[in-house]
Design an enzyme around this catalytic site. Structure first.
Site, PDB file in Angstrom:
ATOM      1  N   ASP A  38     -11.074   3.615   9.768  1.00 58.04           N
ATOM      2  CA  ASP A  38     -10.552   2.333  10.259  1.00 58.04           C
ATOM      3  C   ASP A  38     -11.077   1.937  11.634  1.00 58.04           C
ATOM      4  OD1 ASP A  38      -8.362   1.648   8.086  1.00 58.04           O
ATOM      5  OD2 ASP A  38      -8.117   3.764   8.543  1.00 58.04           O
TER       6      ASP A  38
ATOM      7  N   HIS B  83     -11.773   1.588   1.578  1.00 56.50           N
ATOM      8  CA  HIS B  83     -11.075   2.340   0.539  1.00 56.50           C
ATOM      9  C   HIS B  83     -11.910   2.686  -0.690  1.00 56.50           C
ATOM     10  CE1 HIS B  83      -6.721   1.372   1.946  1.00 56.50           C
ATOM     11  NE2 HIS B  83      -7.482   1.868   2.888  1.00 56.50           N
TER      12      HIS B  83
ATOM     13  N   HIS C  52      -8.477  -6.572   3.272  1.00 60.21           N
ATOM     14  CA  HIS C  52      -8.268  -5.809   4.492  1.00 60.21           C
ATOM     15  C   HIS C  52      -9.663  -5.457   4.979  1.00 60.21           C
ATOM     16  CE1 HIS C  52      -3.888  -4.165   4.300  1.00 60.21           C
ATOM     17  NE2 HIS C  52      -3.957  -5.479   4.427  1.00 60.21           N
TER      18      HIS C  52
ATOM     19  N   ASP D 258      -7.787  -4.969   9.017  1.00 58.70           N
ATOM     20  CA  ASP D 258      -6.989  -3.738   9.003  1.00 58.70           C
ATOM     21  C   ASP D 258      -7.801  -2.583   9.594  1.00 58.70           C
ATOM     22  OD1 ASP D 258      -5.234  -1.681   8.535  1.00 58.70           O
ATOM     23  OD2 ASP D 258      -5.618  -1.552   6.387  1.00 58.70           O
TER      24      ASP D 258
ATOM     25  N   LYS E 277      -6.713   2.435  -3.129  1.00 55.55           N
ATOM     26  CA  LYS E 277      -7.351   3.354  -2.189  1.00 55.55           C
ATOM     27  C   LYS E 277      -7.907   4.561  -2.914  1.00 55.55           C
ATOM     28  CE  LYS E 277      -6.678   5.495   2.283  1.00 55.55           C
ATOM     29  NZ  LYS E 277      -5.920   5.457   3.519  1.00 55.55           N
TER      30      LYS E 277
ATOM     31  N   ASP F 153     -11.828   7.951   6.100  1.00 55.96           N
ATOM     32  CA  ASP F 153     -10.856   6.860   6.221  1.00 55.96           C
ATOM     33  C   ASP F 153     -10.570   6.583   7.694  1.00 55.96           C
ATOM     34  OD1 ASP F 153      -8.769   5.123   5.764  1.00 55.96           O
ATOM     35  OD2 ASP F 153      -7.286   6.718   5.481  1.00 55.96           O
TER      36      ASP F 153
ATOM     37  N   GLU G 271      -2.636  -3.006  -3.014  1.00 56.63           N
ATOM     38  CA  GLU G 271      -3.852  -2.474  -2.399  1.00 56.63           C
ATOM     39  C   GLU G 271      -4.246  -1.139  -3.044  1.00 56.63           C
ATOM     40  OE1 GLU G 271      -3.414  -1.998   1.828  1.00 56.63           O
ATOM     41  OE2 GLU G 271      -5.495  -1.400   2.132  1.00 56.63           O
TER      42      GLU G 271
ATOM     43  N   ASP H 290      -9.556  -3.250   0.359  1.00 61.39           N
ATOM     44  CA  ASP H 290      -9.749  -2.782   1.732  1.00 61.39           C
ATOM     45  C   ASP H 290     -11.164  -2.219   1.827  1.00 61.39           C
ATOM     46  OD1 ASP H 290      -9.864  -0.855   3.961  1.00 61.39           O
ATOM     47  OD2 ASP H 290      -7.724  -1.267   4.209  1.00 61.39           O
TER      48      ASP H 290
ATOM     49  N   TRP I  22       0.856  -1.192   0.000  1.00 62.83           N
ATOM     50  CA  TRP I  22       0.000   0.000   0.000  1.00 62.83           C
ATOM     51  C   TRP I  22       0.893   1.243   0.000  1.00 62.83           C
ATOM     52  CZ3 TRP I  22      -0.611   3.804   4.005  1.00 62.83           C
ATOM     53  CH2 TRP I  22      -1.422   4.872   3.581  1.00 62.83           C
TER      54      TRP I  22
HETATM   55  C1  RNT Z   1      -4.058   2.375   4.565  1.00 60.37           C
HETATM   56  C2  RNT Z   1      -4.101   0.969   4.140  1.00 60.37           C
HETATM   57  C3  RNT Z   1      -3.015   0.105   4.673  1.00 60.37           C
HETATM   58  C4  RNT Z   1      -2.697   0.352   6.134  1.00 60.37           C
HETATM   59  C5  RNT Z   1      -1.793  -0.670   6.758  1.00 60.37           C
HETATM   60  C6  RNT Z   1      -1.215  -0.195   8.035  1.00 60.37           C
HETATM   61  O1  RNT Z   1      -5.187   3.071   4.264  1.00 60.37           O
HETATM   62  O2  RNT Z   1      -5.340   0.428   4.466  1.00 60.37           O
HETATM   63  O3  RNT Z   1      -3.314  -1.206   4.443  1.00 60.37           O
HETATM   64  O4  RNT Z   1      -3.847   0.463   6.910  1.00 60.37           O
HETATM   65  O5  RNT Z   1      -0.873  -1.089   5.876  1.00 60.37           O
HETATM   66 ZN    ZN Z   2      -5.601  -1.651   4.233  1.00 57.90          ZN
END
Ligand code: RNT
Ligand code: ZN
Length: 419
Positions: A297, A263, A287, A327, A229, A295, A227, A260, A186
């Protein structure tokens, strides 16, 4: 709840599931064997041990709950403690910033297995495999938020070398643990504001990634994944490795693609993308996160989307092609509880997917009986899942119901509060 009550409940539940054609013991065995990758970074707010001690570069943790793991040993004991309350097959997911340099003056472009040997030994102790991530953030060599697609050739060179080192290290993980290692890429690269040249950075990103993967070892058990985003914090207007970019790169170069859950645009869900991506890609990594407006998480809850993701994987037989990982990072509540809540929720959704009488619903669909399809889907929701879950937790000795919470509170009193 005592064991006798759990067993009684299980007998009833088993009968109910059998009545709709589900083999409960087989479902439990299957659900138990599917690995879920637990991300080490929930335990220390994604800070790591090799850098300046703060998180920068497109992601952010919020909250200052006491007890953050400050050393590798603290982080490992927290993970070990959490794992004792998490049922099922687990992988451990670490980032390059968790390197232990042991006083050596080396940077991310020079890391070898030596900086991660403690993690390998720990994974072996736990009986897990190790997934890996090059860390393209929280580092002075970042050019603003740019790494592999920076306009500065020295910056790119540094991060290309970092990628190569990480791929080599993952091969060592694999050799030593005997288990698969997913290496997830990423890169936060992008602009806060509208940019004039969207192409140049993507050209450079492709060039850099090609350099990394063209000179990295290849083996079946190391899975390289890219990955995507939509945006990052402070990178709101343009991201180099967007969905189309990362999916396209993975497809063209024969790599895996990481979806993810946080994302994409808020009305998009990754559960809807799986069977589409897997038409063309061999492998997908997940993820699983929970975005809340931005964003953010948040810790994953057992919501419809989590269930839909697991249903898509299991009902389509994608277990071998999808690497499930979590994640998220919440620093506003007990961090160990975050792991346990999220990992247990992931396992609940897996077990519930394995227990679903999906054939009868699909049969109704094939026959054009959409009334029965909807009715059966809704009936599934009230099948006695919790009794099977409690029985599974009893078998795995991970605490039934909320029992784990008392242990976490005790650990907070005895261990975390002293930090
Ligand atoms: C960031 C990505 C990534 C991170 C990790 C820590 O938006 O999701 O995967 O969260 O690598
Ligand atoms: Zn991620």
């Amino acid at each position: 709840m005592n064991d006798k009550q759990v067993l009684k409940g299980y007998e009833y539940a088993k009968e109910q599931y059998e009545a709709v054609g589900v083999d409960v013991e087989a479902a439990i065995a299957k659900a138990d064997s599917i690995p879920v990758s637990m991300h080490c970074w929930q335990g220390d707010d994604v800070i790591g041990f090799d850098g300046p001690g703060e998180l920068t570069g497109g992601i952010a943790t919020t909250g200052n709950y006491p007890g953050r793991a400050r050393t590798p040993d603290e982080l490992r004991s927290d993970i070990g403690f959490a794992k004792s309350m998490i049922p099922g097959a687990v992988q451990l997911n670490i980032h390059a910033c968790y390197a232990e340099k042991n006083g050596k003056n080396i940077d991310r472009d020079e890391y070898t297995i030596a900086e991660f040997q403690n993690w390998v030994d720990f994974a072996k102790e736990l009986g897990t495999g190790l997934d890996f991530n090059p860390t393209f953030f929280s580092h002075p060599k970042m050019d603003g938020n740019f790494s592999l697609s920076s306009l500065n050739p020295d910056t790119r060179k540094f991060w290309i070398e970092h990628g190569k080192r990480c791929n080599e290290i993952a091969h060592e993980f694999c050799k030593q643990t005997g288990k698969t290692s997913v290496v997830n890429y990423w890169m936060p690269d992008g602009y806060k504001d509208i940019c004039a040249d969207t192409k140049i950075h993507r050209d450079l990103m492709t060039e850099s990634l090609d350099q990394i993967f063209n000179s990295s070892p290849k083996s079946e058990n190391v899975v390289y994944s890219i990955e995507s985003k939509l945006f990052g914090v402070g990178i709101e207007s343009y991201t180099v490795a967007s969905h189309e970019y990362s999916y396209g790169y993975a497809l063209k170069r024969g790599l895996a693609y990481t979806l993810d859950a946080g994302h994409f645009h808020p009305t998009e869900v990754i559960s809807a993308k799986l069977s589409a991506c897997l038409q063309f890609l061999d492998k997908v990594a997940l993820h699983i996160s929970r975005g809340v407006r931005w964003d953010s998480d948040h810790v994953i809850i057992w919501d419809d989307e989590l269930q839909n993701i697991m249903d898509e994987i299991i009902h389509n037989g994608f277990e071998e092609r999808v690497y499930i990982g979590l994640d998220y990072f919440d620093a506003s509540i007990n961090r160990i509880a975050c792991w346990i809540i999220g990992m247990r929720n992931a396992r609940k959704a897996i077990l519930n997917a394995c227990l679903a009488p999906v054939e009868s619903v699909r049969k109704a669909e094939r026959e054009g009986d959409y009334t029965s399809r909807l009715a059966l889907m809704e009936e599934r929701r009230t099948l006695p899942f919790s009794a099977v879950w409690d029985y599974y937790c009893l078998k795995k000795d991970v605490g039934i119901g909320r029992e784990w919470l008392d242990k976490v509170k005790e650990y907070e009193r005895d261990v975390l509060s002293a930090r």
